[in-house]
Structures are given as C-alpha cells and as structure tokens.
Write an enzyme that holds these catalytic residues in place. Structure first.
Site, short mmCIF file in Angstrom:
data_model
loop_
_atom_site.label_atom_id
_atom_site.label_comp_id
_atom_site.label_asym_id
_atom_site.label_seq_id
_atom_site.Cartn_x
_atom_site.Cartn_y
_atom_site.Cartn_z
N CYS A 1 12.24 -8.22 2.45
CA CYS A 1 11.96 -9.19 3.51
C CYS A 1 11.40 -10.49 2.95
O CYS A 1 10.77 -10.50 1.90
CB CYS A 1 10.96 -8.60 4.51
SG CYS A 1 11.55 -7.12 5.36
N THR A 2 11.62 -11.56 3.68
CA THR A 2 11.07 -12.86 3.34
C THR A 2 10.97 -13.71 4.60
O THR A 2 11.78 -13.51 5.52
CB THR A 2 11.92 -13.57 2.26
OG1 THR A 2 11.17 -14.59 1.62
CG2 THR A 2 13.21 -14.16 2.81
#
Length: 251
Positions: A218-219
């Site tokens: 995730c980012t």
C-alpha cells in the site's frame, strides 16, 4: 396600643419580606462554562482512545505479528533441517524466505495467499487471485508476485520505497537461492490495477516472457489508497550448500 401593635406588625412583615426574598437566577454563563468543560473532557477522552488505537495499530500489531512470523519461520527451518535430500514444496507453513537488503537485514517468510488473515501474521504472501503467481521453484517463466503490509502487522514492506534499480532481491528455499535484480519501480498505481501482476508485466517495460518477481504494498504509508510496485528479474540461481552460505548480495 393598637397603633403600636400595627407598627410592630408592619416592621415584622418588612423584615420577614426581606429575609424571604427569592435568590437571583443563576448566571447563564455558568451553564455555558459547564457545558464547555464537559465537551473538553469528552475531547480529551476521545484523544486518549484514538492514541491507544494508533499505538495498537502501529506498534502492538507489529510485536504480535513479528512473534508469530518468527514462530512460523522457525518451524519451516526445522522442517528443512529434518528432511534429507531435495525437499518437496510444502505450502502449509511457508515456501521460503525473502531477503531484501535495501529494506533491512531481516528475512520475510513467504506463504500462500494474500488475504489479511495471512498477511497479518507478519509475512509476505504470493498471489493466488486475481492473477496466480508463478513460483520460482517451478522452473517456468512467469511472475512471482508478492504482497505484504507496509504499516502495522509486521510492516514487512515498510521501506519498499528504498529499493532502486539494480538492487538485489533474494528468495531462499530449502535447496536454492534465487537472486533477482530490480529493473523498474512504480511508486503509485490504482489498487485495482492487476496488470502489474501479469506473467509478462508490460507496465514495467517488459514485452517477452521471463522469470520475474513483483513486490506490491500500500501507498502512501498508513493508507491503502494506492499500490507501490517493484519489479525484478531473475539474475541467477545458486544451490544451497551444507552451511547455507548466502549469496554475495547478502554477505
């Protein structure tokens, strides 16, 4: 006497009336102050609860996940030590360990699947859906696609942004070391973009079949809005010796 009595009665009534006068109504500002005080206390309580939740999410889940990952990893290595000769792939506890020097010195156990139940144990998981990963142990061309948490629950890919082109990614199994080299990075893409997981990851610039590895997480950090992607290509395979001497990239 009547006058005196009347006068006395009048004075008594005046004094009685003075003592029995109603108290002034409470000031309105006092009620507002109390209301503000109660609201402030509620805010403080809410802040404490939120703070405890953050501690739980970003620290305690790491402690628990690292403990569980360590336990599972020891079990995998114990199983390897008890087996003589080349081992058959056993996906129940884990298939091997990922080593990424740019993200730290630790090893990451790799298991089957990418559900929260699996990744929350502080491990990386290889994709079985929506695109099935090609395991390096198969010897076939394809993409060894992996996912792990970036924050909380071990946060094994927390420092994925430190990877750059040319950096090594090593996958360790019972019998072999698979050494990959990073060739492309995609800092942000939609979490629904499954094209990055393709057997030939064309978004990375590749057009032909090969032996690839893909790391996803995730980012930005502490959110799950987008995905961060790193691609690598197999450079070589080294056999594991009796001392399990790691490849030069890990020494």
């Amino acid at each position: 006497m009547n006058v005196a009595a009347t006068t006395g009665d009048t004075e008594h009534e005046e004094h009685s009336g003075t003592r029995g006068a109603a108290a002034p109504p409470p000031r309105r500002g006092g009620r507002i102050a109390r209301a503000v005080g109660v609201f402030g206390e509620l805010l403080i309580t809410a802040g404490l609860v939120l703070g405890l939740f953050v501690v739980y999410s970003l620290w305690w889940t790491n402690v628990v996940a690292d403990r569980e990952a360590g336990r599972q990893g020891e079990k995998v290595r114990d199983t390897w030590a008890q087996e003589a000769g080349p081992g058959a792939l056993d996906t129940r506890e884990g298939i091997g360990f990922l080593h990424v020097p740019a993200m730290g010195d630790g090893e990451v156990l790799v298991e089957k699947g990418t559900t929260s139940k699996i990744l929350n144990d502080g491990v990386a998981g290889y994709y079985t859906d929506p695109v099935k990963a090609t395991l390096p142990t198969s010897g076939k061309d394809g993409n060894f696609t992996l996912a792990a948490h970036r924050d909380g629950h071990g946060a094994k890919f927390h420092d994925i942004d430190k990877l750059d082109v040319g950096d090594p990614i090593v996958f360790e199994t019972k019998d072999d070391w698979y050494v990959y080299k990073v060739y492309a990075v995609l800092p942000e893409t939609s979490k629904y973009n499954v094209e990055v997981l393709g057997a030939v990851p064309e978004e990375s610039g590749k057009k032909k079949a090969g032996k690839y590895i893909t790391l996803t997480t995730c980012t930005p950090v502490y959110t799950s809005r987008y995905r961060y992607v790193v691609w690598g290509e197999l450079d070589r395979v080294e056999k594991v010796d009796a001392q399990r001497t790691p490849p030069a990239e890990l020494r």
